[in-house]
Scaffold this motif. Structure first.
Motif, short mmCIF file in Angstrom:
data_model
loop_
_atom_site.label_atom_id
_atom_site.label_comp_id
_atom_site.label_asym_id
_atom_site.label_seq_id
_atom_site.Cartn_x
_atom_site.Cartn_y
_atom_site.Cartn_z
N TYR A 35 0.93 0.98 -1.41
CA TYR A 35 1.37 -0.08 -0.51
C TYR A 35 2.01 0.54 0.72
O TYR A 35 2.55 1.63 0.68
CB TYR A 35 2.43 -0.95 -1.18
CG TYR A 35 1.96 -1.79 -2.35
CD1 TYR A 35 2.04 -1.30 -3.65
CD2 TYR A 35 1.47 -3.08 -2.15
CE1 TYR A 35 1.63 -2.07 -4.73
CE2 TYR A 35 1.06 -3.85 -3.22
CZ TYR A 35 1.15 -3.34 -4.51
OH TYR A 35 0.75 -4.11 -5.58
N LEU A 43 5.26 -6.07 1.24
CA LEU A 43 4.43 -4.94 0.79
C LEU A 43 2.97 -5.33 0.91
O LEU A 43 2.56 -6.38 0.40
CB LEU A 43 4.76 -4.60 -0.67
CG LEU A 43 6.15 -4.04 -0.89
CD1 LEU A 43 6.70 -4.48 -2.23
CD2 LEU A 43 6.10 -2.52 -0.82
N LEU A 45 -0.99 -4.16 0.22
CA LEU A 45 -1.78 -3.24 -0.59
C LEU A 45 -2.81 -2.52 0.26
O LEU A 45 -3.60 -3.14 0.97
CB LEU A 45 -2.47 -4.03 -1.71
CG LEU A 45 -3.31 -3.22 -2.70
CD1 LEU A 45 -2.41 -2.29 -3.51
CD2 LEU A 45 -4.09 -4.16 -3.61
N PHE A 90 4.75 3.16 -0.44
CA PHE A 90 5.13 3.14 -1.86
C PHE A 90 3.89 3.27 -2.73
O PHE A 90 2.90 2.57 -2.52
CB PHE A 90 5.85 1.85 -2.22
CG PHE A 90 7.25 1.75 -1.72
CD1 PHE A 90 7.55 1.05 -0.56
CD2 PHE A 90 8.29 2.38 -2.40
CE1 PHE A 90 8.84 0.95 -0.09
CE2 PHE A 90 9.60 2.28 -1.94
CZ PHE A 90 9.88 1.58 -0.78
#
Lengths: 114, 106
Positions: A35, A43, A45, A90
């Protein structure tokens, strides 16, 4: 258990440079995700991998490539970095396919592209 | 694909008050709805989740309710404490809401 680990923690790139973000998990999870997080946008993807050997595009895949090296490791590559890719990245893993269960996140990589 | 909208974007409450954050989703096939808490500079962490065969789930001071017909689910935090201050994200089928910054004033 270390959980989900990411390297590096911080990185500064110049426009056009390339780099690979590394992610590893020790929870024997099948699914892994990348992400990006930008202020006010939650967030998003980039790519995900439901199992070793498979990868699929997410919401914002342009400018990125991924490799699911083995069950533990999932890397994200920026071939030619652009300022729009400045973000916090992340990695996450889950024991469930297609996020039907809890995701465990890594500590994040803060990337700045000048 | 799935689209998730989250409201409000910011929420400020007095310590001890309740806080409610609502999310709507578009894909009727979605059947897992988690809530994540992210403290400043930290990673998101799951605080509660609900599956589509359940209408409500509680865990101490937090609860989640789901209305599948209306396609919305909500996070309820009661007796808020300063340590509840964080950004909260809902999600459905790999899509996250934009987040709600909750501030609990002592």
């Amino acid at each position: 258990n270390a959980g989900v680990t990411q390297t590096p923690k911080f990185q500064v790139l110049k426009t056009g440079q390339s780099m690979t973000l590394q992610c590893a998990q020790d929870m024997n999870h099948n699914s892994m995700y990348w992400y990006r997080q930008d202020p006010g946008m939650g967030l998003r993807l980039i790519y995900y991998s439901a199992s070793e050997g498979t990868t699929d595009k997410g919401e914002v895949p342009n400018g990125y490539n991924v490799s699911r090296l083995n069950k533990r490791e999932f890397s994200l590559r920026l071939e030619s970095a652009a300022p729009s890719q400045t973000s916090v990245y992340f990695c996450a893993s889950s024991g469930w396919d297609r996020v039907l269960g809890e995701q465990f996140f890594g500590p994040g990589t803060r990337l700045t592209v000048l | 694909g799935e689209n998730v909208e989250q409201h409000p974007s910011t929420l400020s409450v007095q310590e001890g008050d309740s806080a409610v954050i609502k999310c709507t989703y578009s894909d009727s096939a979605s059947n897992y709805f988690p809530w994540y808490k992210q403290e400043l500079g930290k990673r998101p962490q799951l605080i509660i989740d609900i599956r589509s065969n359940v209408g409500e789930k509680k865990d101490q001071r937090i609860a989640v309710t789901l209305n599948k017909t209306a396609k919305h689910f909500s996070l309820h935090i009661t007796e808020t404490q300063p340590e509840d201050s964080a950004v909260y994200f809902c999600a459905a089928h790999m899509r996250f809401g934009a987040g709600t910054r909750l501030t609990v004033k002592p």
